[in-house]
Motif scaffolding. Structure first.
Motif, PDB file in Angstrom:
ATOM      1  N   GLY A 119       0.849  -1.167  -0.113  1.00  0.00           N
ATOM      2  CA  GLY A 119      -0.031   0.018   0.119  1.00  0.00           C
ATOM      3  C   GLY A 119       0.899   1.283  -0.025  1.00  0.00           C
ATOM      4  O   GLY A 119       0.656   2.090  -0.803  1.00  0.00           O
ATOM      5  N   LEU A 120       1.751   1.312   1.056  1.00  0.00           N
ATOM      6  CA  LEU A 120       2.847   2.514   0.954  1.00  0.00           C
ATOM      7  C   LEU A 120       3.450   2.421  -0.481  1.00  0.00           C
ATOM      8  O   LEU A 120       4.028   3.456  -0.699  1.00  0.00           O
ATOM      9  CB  LEU A 120       3.528   2.533   2.229  1.00  0.00           C
ATOM     10  N   GLU A 121       4.156   1.419  -0.844  1.00  0.00           N
ATOM     11  CA  GLU A 121       4.815   1.350  -2.032  1.00  0.00           C
ATOM     12  C   GLU A 121       4.078   1.986  -3.271  1.00  0.00           C
ATOM     13  O   GLU A 121       4.702   3.025  -3.803  1.00  0.00           O
ATOM     14  CB  GLU A 121       5.398  -0.040  -2.218  1.00  0.00           C
ATOM     15  N   GLU A 122       2.748   1.689  -3.421  1.00  0.00           N
ATOM     16  CA  GLU A 122       2.182   2.155  -4.416  1.00  0.00           C
ATOM     17  C   GLU A 122       1.910   3.923  -4.114  1.00  0.00           C
ATOM     18  O   GLU A 122       1.850   4.415  -5.494  1.00  0.00           O
ATOM     19  CB  GLU A 122       0.729   1.805  -4.614  1.00  0.00           C
ATOM     20  N   ARG A 123       1.796   4.036  -3.014  1.00  0.00           N
ATOM     21  CA  ARG A 123       1.485   5.525  -2.575  1.00  0.00           C
ATOM     22  C   ARG A 123       2.548   6.469  -2.895  1.00  0.00           C
ATOM     23  O   ARG A 123       2.651   7.340  -3.629  1.00  0.00           O
ATOM     24  CB  ARG A 123       0.987   5.728  -1.162  1.00  0.00           C
ATOM     25  N   PHE A 124       3.816   6.062  -2.626  1.00  0.00           N
ATOM     26  CA  PHE A 124       5.164   6.852  -2.752  1.00  0.00           C
ATOM     27  C   PHE A 124       5.576   6.770  -4.211  1.00  0.00           C
ATOM     28  O   PHE A 124       6.151   7.636  -4.874  1.00  0.00           O
ATOM     29  CB  PHE A 124       6.169   6.330  -1.912  1.00  0.00           C
ATOM     30  N   ASP A 149       6.405   9.286  -9.705  1.00  0.00           N
ATOM     31  CA  ASP A 149       6.117   9.079 -11.083  1.00  0.00           C
ATOM     32  C   ASP A 149       5.324  10.716 -11.509  1.00  0.00           C
ATOM     33  O   ASP A 149       5.241  10.882 -12.666  1.00  0.00           O
ATOM     34  CB  ASP A 149       5.454   8.119 -11.468  1.00  0.00           C
ATOM     35  N   ASN A 150       4.250  10.973 -10.572  1.00  0.00           N
ATOM     36  CA  ASN A 150       3.626  12.211 -11.061  1.00  0.00           C
ATOM     37  C   ASN A 150       4.087  13.660 -10.303  1.00  0.00           C
ATOM     38  O   ASN A 150       3.325  14.620 -10.756  1.00  0.00           O
ATOM     39  CB  ASN A 150       2.190  11.831 -10.550  1.00  0.00           C
ATOM     40  N   LYS A 151       5.080  13.498  -9.441  1.00  0.00           N
ATOM     41  CA  LYS A 151       5.575  14.619  -8.883  1.00  0.00           C
ATOM     42  C   LYS A 151       4.432  15.339  -8.195  1.00  0.00           C
ATOM     43  O   LYS A 151       4.178  16.616  -7.957  1.00  0.00           O
ATOM     44  CB  LYS A 151       6.082  15.908  -9.831  1.00  0.00           C
ATOM     45  N   GLY A 152       3.451  14.686  -7.441  1.00  0.00           N
ATOM     46  CA  GLY A 152       2.527  15.316  -6.627  1.00  0.00           C
ATOM     47  C   GLY A 152       2.092  14.247  -5.653  1.00  0.00           C
ATOM     48  O   GLY A 152       2.068  12.875  -5.879  1.00  0.00           O
ATOM     49  N   ALA A 199       2.995  10.749   5.579  1.00  0.00           N
ATOM     50  CA  ALA A 199       3.439  10.656   4.331  1.00  0.00           C
ATOM     51  C   ALA A 199       3.386  11.797   3.543  1.00  0.00           C
ATOM     52  O   ALA A 199       4.389  12.027   2.690  1.00  0.00           O
ATOM     53  CB  ALA A 199       2.161   9.778   3.382  1.00  0.00           C
ATOM     54  N   PRO A 200       2.438  13.033   3.777  1.00  0.00           N
ATOM     55  CA  PRO A 200       2.577  14.209   3.070  1.00  0.00           C
ATOM     56  C   PRO A 200       3.844  14.851   3.317  1.00  0.00           C
ATOM     57  O   PRO A 200       4.372  15.784   2.792  1.00  0.00           O
ATOM     58  CB  PRO A 200       1.294  14.846   3.795  1.00  0.00           C
ATOM     59  N   ARG A 201       4.611  14.687   4.380  1.00  0.00           N
ATOM     60  CA  ARG A 201       5.585  15.146   4.761  1.00  0.00           C
ATOM     61  C   ARG A 201       7.194  14.715   3.840  1.00  0.00           C
ATOM     62  O   ARG A 201       8.198  15.348   4.407  1.00  0.00           O
ATOM     63  CB  ARG A 201       6.030  15.434   6.360  1.00  0.00           C
ATOM     64  N   ILE A 202       6.835  13.611   3.383  1.00  0.00           N
ATOM     65  CA  ILE A 202       8.142  12.901   2.642  1.00  0.00           C
ATOM     66  C   ILE A 202       8.036  13.171   1.331  1.00  0.00           C
ATOM     67  O   ILE A 202       7.196  13.059   0.475  1.00  0.00           O
ATOM     68  CB  ILE A 202       7.709  11.367   3.267  1.00  0.00           C
TER      69      ILE A 202
END
Length: 253
Positions: free
Chosen positions: A45-50, A55-58, A119-122
């Motif tokens: 789950g976290l791998e896909e998120r990061f 890939d998308n710079k956002g 996550a948003p801080r990384i």
């Protein structure tokens, strides 16, 4: 016999050489627990998120990690295929020490907590990337969960945090420092009554690397002898904690 080592292999060998023999020489694989299913799906789950961030710079939709976790949990649950180091290993069964539904709910809670608070801080620069370090000619395989510009992070799902001694002695952190020169953060998802995420940080100095090189070489030489004595002094040698117990000490009862 083997052509490389990994931190998890070294930890297992140092915990009990006979256990290592069962797993890596005889190829006997113990069915995974529900906790392993939870941990594998949480990682995915976290791998896909990061990976989306890279890939998308956002930032992705907050549901992405949850949906990926949900899909991964159900896939592992039905197919009985769990990741071990860089390999995907099939099993005939899963040993559910807890109700699968409750474990899945816990994973979703932990993903949400991570998504909302960490996550948003990384800003990741690499995720789940395999590296190979040569230590005195011995290949050491590592997979870094999350790399940032100045730090690396490893995701854990546990029932408790590391003790100070465990944190200071962890060979995974040493191997990663030798490869990247960066300090290590363990992002620990605690599956406790009140789920939460704790971050424990550690770094290394040059003497840690020297000591670790000696450990790796010693383990490599010992494995090459083909002698794997059982080590029954410790919590790990029991029917509850060692899946090989009935093939080993338990067989003498």
């Amino acid at each position: 016999m083997i052509d490389h080592l990994s931190p998890s292999q070294i930890k297992m060998y140092m915990r009990c050489p006979r256990q290592w023999e069962f797993r890596y020489v005889k190829g006997i694989k113990i069915p995974p627990s529900g906790a392993m299913v939870l941990g594998s799906a949480y990682h995915e789950g976290l791998e896909e998120r990061f990976r989306y961030v890279i890939d998308n710079k956002g930032q992705p939709d907050s549901q992405l990690a949850i949906d990926t976790f949900d899909t991964s949990f159900e896939r592992i649950r039905s197919e009985h295929i769990v990741k071990e180091d860089e390999d995907e290993i099939p099993f005939d069964e899963i040993v559910w020490e807890e109700d699968p539904g409750k474990l899945k709910d816990m994973g979703i809670k932990l993903i949400k907590i991570y998504e909302n608070n960490i996550a948003p801080r990384i800003t990741p620069i690499a995720v789940e990337e395999k590296h190979v370090i040569s230590i005195m000619g011995i290949p050491l395989h590592i997979i870094i969960d999350l790399e940032q510009e100045k730090r690396i992070a490893d995701h854990k799902v546990k029932s408790r945090v590391f003790s100070p001694d465990d944190l200071a002695q962890d060979i995974q952190a040493t191997a990663y420092w030798m490869d990247t020169g960066k300090p290590m953060d363990f992002h620990i998802a605690l599956k406790t009554k009140q789920p939460r995420i704790e971050i424990q940080s550690t770094t290394r100095e040059s003497w840690h690397a020297t000591w670790f090189c000696d450990q790796v070489l010693s383990v490599w030489k010992a494995i090459k002898t083909g002698i794997f004595p059982p080590k029954d002094q410790g919590w790990h040698c029991s029917e509850r904690w060692c899946g090989y117990w009935n093939l080993c000490k338990g067989g003498y009862k």
